[in-house]
Design a protein around this motif. Structure first.
Motif, PDB file in Angstrom:
ATOM      1  N   LEU A  39      -2.724   4.616 -11.617  1.00 30.08           N
ATOM      2  CA  LEU A  39      -2.535   5.552 -10.507  1.00 30.08           C
ATOM      3  C   LEU A  39      -2.802   6.976 -10.971  1.00 30.08           C
ATOM      4  CD1 LEU A  39       0.801   4.242  -8.909  1.00 30.08           C
ATOM      5  CD2 LEU A  39      -1.521   3.429  -8.549  1.00 30.08           C
ATOM      6  N   TYR A  42      -6.604   7.316 -12.027  1.00 35.91           N
ATOM      7  CA  TYR A  42      -7.559   7.347 -10.921  1.00 35.91           C
ATOM      8  C   TYR A  42      -7.564   8.711 -10.254  1.00 35.91           C
ATOM      9  CZ  TYR A  42     -10.334   5.902  -6.906  1.00 35.91           C
ATOM     10  OH  TYR A  42     -11.327   5.814  -5.967  1.00 35.91           O
ATOM     11  N   ASP A  43      -6.376   9.276 -10.065  1.00 40.22           N
ATOM     12  CA  ASP A  43      -6.341  10.589  -9.423  1.00 40.22           C
ATOM     13  C   ASP A  43      -6.947  11.667 -10.314  1.00 40.22           C
ATOM     14  OD1 ASP A  43      -5.134  12.287  -7.110  1.00 40.22           O
ATOM     15  OD2 ASP A  43      -4.564  13.311  -8.965  1.00 40.22           O
ATOM     16  N   ALA A 127      -2.876   7.726  -0.401  1.00 38.59           N
ATOM     17  CA  ALA A 127      -4.302   7.387  -0.436  1.00 38.59           C
ATOM     18  C   ALA A 127      -4.860   7.185   0.964  1.00 38.59           C
ATOM     19  CB  ALA A 127      -4.514   6.130  -1.280  1.00 38.59           C
ATOM     20  N   LEU A 146       0.931  11.191  -2.855  1.00 37.64           N
ATOM     21  CA  LEU A 146       0.394  10.721  -4.132  1.00 37.64           C
ATOM     22  C   LEU A 146       1.234  11.265  -5.291  1.00 37.64           C
ATOM     23  CD1 LEU A 146      -3.439  11.261  -3.536  1.00 37.64           C
ATOM     24  CD2 LEU A 146      -2.256   9.067  -3.612  1.00 37.64           C
ATOM     25  N   ALA A 188     -12.696   5.828 -11.599  1.00 36.88           N
ATOM     26  CA  ALA A 188     -12.820   6.872 -10.575  1.00 36.88           C
ATOM     27  C   ALA A 188     -14.149   7.606 -10.694  1.00 36.88           C
ATOM     28  CB  ALA A 188     -11.654   7.855 -10.696  1.00 36.88           C
ATOM     29  N   ALA A 210      -8.002   4.743  -3.889  1.00 37.88           N
ATOM     30  CA  ALA A 210      -6.788   4.917  -4.688  1.00 37.88           C
ATOM     31  C   ALA A 210      -5.690   3.956  -4.241  1.00 37.88           C
ATOM     32  CB  ALA A 210      -6.294   6.357  -4.580  1.00 37.88           C
TER      33      ALA A 210
END
Length: 542
Positions: A39, A42-43, A127, A146, A188, A210
């Protein structure tokens, strides 16, 4: 011994009686829990890519889009200098900073598993909200959801992995969090590379995907057991012992379970864990684990590269597609570095990997052993990571000599910059990246562990948000000087580690506090290490 500047990390009380073997049940639990890192990763990877996409800029930041088109193939430090644009990135981390205190309550009273599940749910809603955003307000609210998810996940997952792992493999197991973070960044960037070609809604797909790691984390979390440490802390002793036997693959867990009971008795006597962090006996954990390491991890300048790698490359004259492609190389280097650190951190120790990022190559002659293979391996690591500080300076000098407003980027210099950034990432990815989460998670005693980890996440996210909000403006005004600033900070943090952090490799997590009682500096502060007895009274442990 545990004294000196760092200690050897071999201090044990009951630890010699610990028994464990690897089981499929243990492997399943740590892999599922480690998905929490995806998590965060990915962000980190998706934000910079999306903010460099033309379709995203045209819809939400048309002024920046027009400025970008005027200097498409030229260097322009101020091309992306916009506080609302950086708020899109930093708002997530400010939300995570605040939410981690709520996560501390849930983690301590309801368990690590509960925080993991709550984090996945919040991240999923964030997301979805971002994917269907119609204005900047929706984007910011999505980022807040998020951030809450990351606040809960980053608070619970490192604790979960450290508590589940046997002492001799705790470093490698905990670094699964860093590995999944790096994989999240890589995935990502790959997604951004392809969705950038989908007009006009490719950026929505990048943000919406996401939700996938959030779903995996939620479903997997439903099947996770609670950690034995947390179960014992909650008074569920029989269940705690049963889970401990299951993850250790043996019924001979008397010594380890006795340590958990002692730690739990101390934890129950502490009614205000955040206040207890300020006690003298917890001063080393507060200074090193809760404040120093998480702050310094961000002050290396690495996350500014992860946030804005596509933006940086475009500011230096790369085209949009080329900048995203270059970001794939840097995130791939981060994955390789995480794997290297996982393999060797329990062999060479935490201090060695920290100091490799800031010391010269000659240090390998001092710390190496007689084993020729390990000696050669350590030399190779030192050669790469000893460049950690030099790379910041090299990057700054290159920018100072070759770049200015409106200059076209020469191809050779562009390739050189990508290589420099990749080597820099390799150095960070085997040192401050993974160890910035591993070491704090193993320093705190059980009675302050959830509170301590909350402060770790809070400090980490505060500096993450600060850098995310200020980096593009700093790049605009300081130009190449921003990299010289980061280089100077790396010197300071290397000295901090050398003088204050004892070696923790292969020391049971409930016996880490004993290291500080014999450390050259901390023993004068903690003394014999006053601990809370089962009766609730304070007594010295000898």
């Amino acid at each position: 011994m545990a004294g000196g500047f760092g200690g050897a990390g071999v201090l044990h009380e009951r630890a010699q009686q610990y028994e464990s073997r690897c089981t499929w049940y243990f492997i399943f639990t740590v892999i599922v829990a480690a998905l929490g890192g995806s998590l965060f990763g990915y962000d980190l990877g998706v934000s910079g890519g999306v903010t460099s996409m033309d379709d995203f800029l045209k819809e939400f930041f048309p002024k920046i889009y027009r400025r970008k088109q005027l200097h498409l193939n030229e260097t322009d430090y101020c091309k992306y200098d916009n506080q609302i644009l950086t708020l899109f990135t930093s708002s997530l981390y400010f939300a995570g900073l605040i939410s981690t205190f709520g996560a501390s309550y849930v983690t301590r009273n309801k368990g690590r598993k509960a925080s993991i599940i709550v984090g996945s749910i919040s991240f999923f809603f964030g997301a979805i909200l971002n994917a269907f955003a119609k204005n900047i307000t929706m984007l910011i609210f999505g980022r807040i959801f998020l951030g809450v998810g990351i606040g809960f996940g980053n608070q619970a997952v490192p604790l979960y992995l450290s508590e589940m792992a046997p002492a001799k493999h705790r470093g490698a197991v905990n670094q699964l969090f860093q590995l999944t973070t790096c994989l999240g960044i890589l995935v990502a960037n790959l997604i951004n590379y392809f969705t950038e070609k989908i007009h006009p809604w490719g950026w929505r797909l990048s943000l919406g995907l996401a939700a996938m790691p959030a779903v995996l984390m939620f479903v997997g979390g439903l099947f996770l057991p609670e950690t034995p440490n947390s179960l014992v802390e909650q008074g569920r002793l029989e269940e705690g012992r049963r889970i401990l036997e299951k993850v250790r693959g043996t019924t001979k867990v008397d010594a380890e379970f006795a340590d958990l009971l002692d730690a739990s008795n101390a934890a129950r006597a502490v009614k205000h864990p955040f206040r207890n962090l300020l006690a003298r006996k917890n001063r080393p954990q507060l200074v090193i684990g809760a404040l120093g390491i998480p702050a310094f991890q961000q002050l290396t300048g690495m996350n500014s590269i992860l946030f804005y790698a596509p933006v940086i490359f475009q500011s230096l004259g790369f085209g949009s597609g080329a900048s995203l492609y270059s970001s794939i190389f840097t995130s791939g280097a981060l994955v390789i570095a995480a794997l290297i650190s996982m393999l060797w951190v329990d062999k060479f120790g935490r201090r060695a990997f920290f100091l490799e990022a800031g010391t010269e190559m000659i240090c390998c002659l001092v710390n190496s052993g007689s084993n020729e293979a390990l000696f050669c391996s350590l030399i190779c690591i030192r050669i790469l990571t000893g460049l950690f500080n030099i790379l910041q300076v090299a990057l700054a000098i290159t920018l100072a000599l070759k770049f200015g407003q409106g200059e076209v980027l020469p191809k050779g210099i562009g390739i050189f910059l990508v290589i420099v950034l990749c080597v820099f990432v390799l150095a960070y990815g085997r040192s401050w990246g993974p160890l910035g989460w591993l070491v704090p998670s193993e320093l705190f005693p059980l009675e302050t562990r959830s509170a301590g980890q909350s402060v770790v996440v809070c400090v980490n996210l505060f500096f993450t948000a600060l850098i995310a909000q200020c980096f593009l403006a700093s790049l605009c005004h300081l130009r190449y000087g921003i990299f010289l600033l980061f280089a100077g900070l790396i010197v300071i943090m290397s000295c901090f580690i050398f003088f204050l952090l004892p070696e923790t490799k292969q020391v049971p997590i409930e016996e880490i506090y004993l290291l500080f009682q014999k450390h050259w500096y901390w023993k004068g502060i903690v003394g014999d290490g006053e601990q809370v007895e089962p009766s609730g009274k304070i007594g010295a442990v000898v």
